[in-house]
Design a protein around this motif. Structure first.
Motif, PDB file in Angstrom:
ATOM      1  N   GLN A  18       0.905  -1.150  -0.004  1.00 14.44           N
ATOM      2  CA  GLN A  18       0.011   0.114  -0.043  1.00 14.44           C
ATOM      3  C   GLN A  18       0.721   1.176  -0.051  1.00 14.44           C
ATOM      4  N   LEU A  20       1.936   4.955   1.002  1.00 11.30           N
ATOM      5  CA  LEU A  20       1.584   5.879   2.302  1.00 11.30           C
ATOM      6  C   LEU A  20       1.469   7.289   2.084  1.00 11.30           C
ATOM      7  N   ARG A  21       0.594   7.925   2.654  1.00 13.42           N
ATOM      8  CA  ARG A  21       0.533   9.276   2.588  1.00 13.42           C
ATOM      9  C   ARG A  21       1.329   9.961   3.631  1.00 13.42           C
ATOM     10  N   LEU A  22       2.348  10.747   3.382  1.00 14.42           N
ATOM     11  CA  LEU A  22       3.371  11.374   4.631  1.00 14.42           C
ATOM     12  C   LEU A  22       3.147  12.876   4.435  1.00 14.42           C
ATOM     13  N   THR A  66       3.573  11.031  -1.305  1.00 12.82           N
ATOM     14  CA  THR A  66       3.282   9.603  -1.229  1.00 12.82           C
ATOM     15  C   THR A  66       4.411   8.806  -1.513  1.00 12.82           C
ATOM     16  N   LYS A  68       5.827   5.274  -2.306  1.00  7.67           N
ATOM     17  CA  LYS A  68       5.651   3.783  -2.923  1.00  7.67           C
ATOM     18  C   LYS A  68       6.734   3.140  -2.817  1.00  7.67           C
ATOM     19  N   VAL A  96       3.215   9.539   8.958  1.00  6.52           N
ATOM     20  CA  VAL A  96       2.269   9.100   8.129  1.00  6.52           C
ATOM     21  C   VAL A  96       1.084   9.965   8.393  1.00  6.52           C
ATOM     22  N   THR A 100      -4.845   7.566   7.858  1.00  8.39           N
ATOM     23  CA  THR A 100      -4.611   7.058   6.259  1.00  8.39           C
ATOM     24  C   THR A 100      -4.093   5.660   6.466  1.00  8.39           C
ATOM     25  N   PHE A 101      -3.527   5.130   7.576  1.00  2.00           N
ATOM     26  CA  PHE A 101      -3.136   3.820   7.493  1.00  2.00           C
ATOM     27  C   PHE A 101      -3.382   3.076   8.776  1.00  2.00           C
ATOM     28  N   VAL A 106       4.105   3.224  11.839  1.00  2.00           N
ATOM     29  CA  VAL A 106       5.016   3.558  11.409  1.00  2.00           C
ATOM     30  C   VAL A 106       5.863   4.707  11.905  1.00  2.00           C
TER      31      VAL A 106
END
Length: 129
Positions: A18, A20-22, A66, A68, A96, A100-101, A106
């Motif tokens: 997946q 991740l939005r950071l 993002t 990836k 993060v 969103t996760f 993390v």
């Protein structure tokens, strides 16, 4: 600047299935306290430098990323204002985006303390600020 997700036990890069939005945030230079490499999410959040009323964001540019395959690249960042406390020193942190996760935690990342050495141009004269 590149942010790489690593396994806390092995120190090796990890690629999640997946994305991740950071988000990047400005942190007080004295965080974390000397000698500590671990902190809670609450401690991290409490050390984010907040913008003052009627001012712009303190950190602008590629602050939303993002990740990836366990990697995210920061194109550029811009600091606004002149002083962030701690004698003009600060850290940049990455976390993060909350909510969103749903996987394992993390851990947030931080830079070493940095010194804000700003430069401004006034009437064609270069001044250090």
């Amino acid at each position: 600047l590149e942010i790489i997700l690593v396994d806390v036990d092995t120190g090796l890069p990890v690629a999640l299935r997946q994305a991740l939005r950071l988000e990047l945030v400005l942190l007080h230079a004295k965080f974390p306290p000397a000698g500590r490499e671990k902190w809670s999410r609450k401690e991290f959040d409490e050390n984010i430098v907040k913008e003052r009323e009627r001012t712009h964001f303190l950190l602008t540019g590629d602050v939303s990323l993002t990740m990836k395959d366990g990697r995210a690249v920061v194109g550029w960042l811009w600091l606004t204002g002149k002083s962030y406390g701690d004698n003009g020193k600060f850290r940049i942190g990455s976390r993060v985006v909350p909510g969103t996760f749903d996987g394992a935690r993390v851990h947030e990342a931080i830079t070493n303390p940095l010194l804000n050495v700003g430069v401004s141009v006034t009437h064609g004269i270069l001044d250090s600020v």
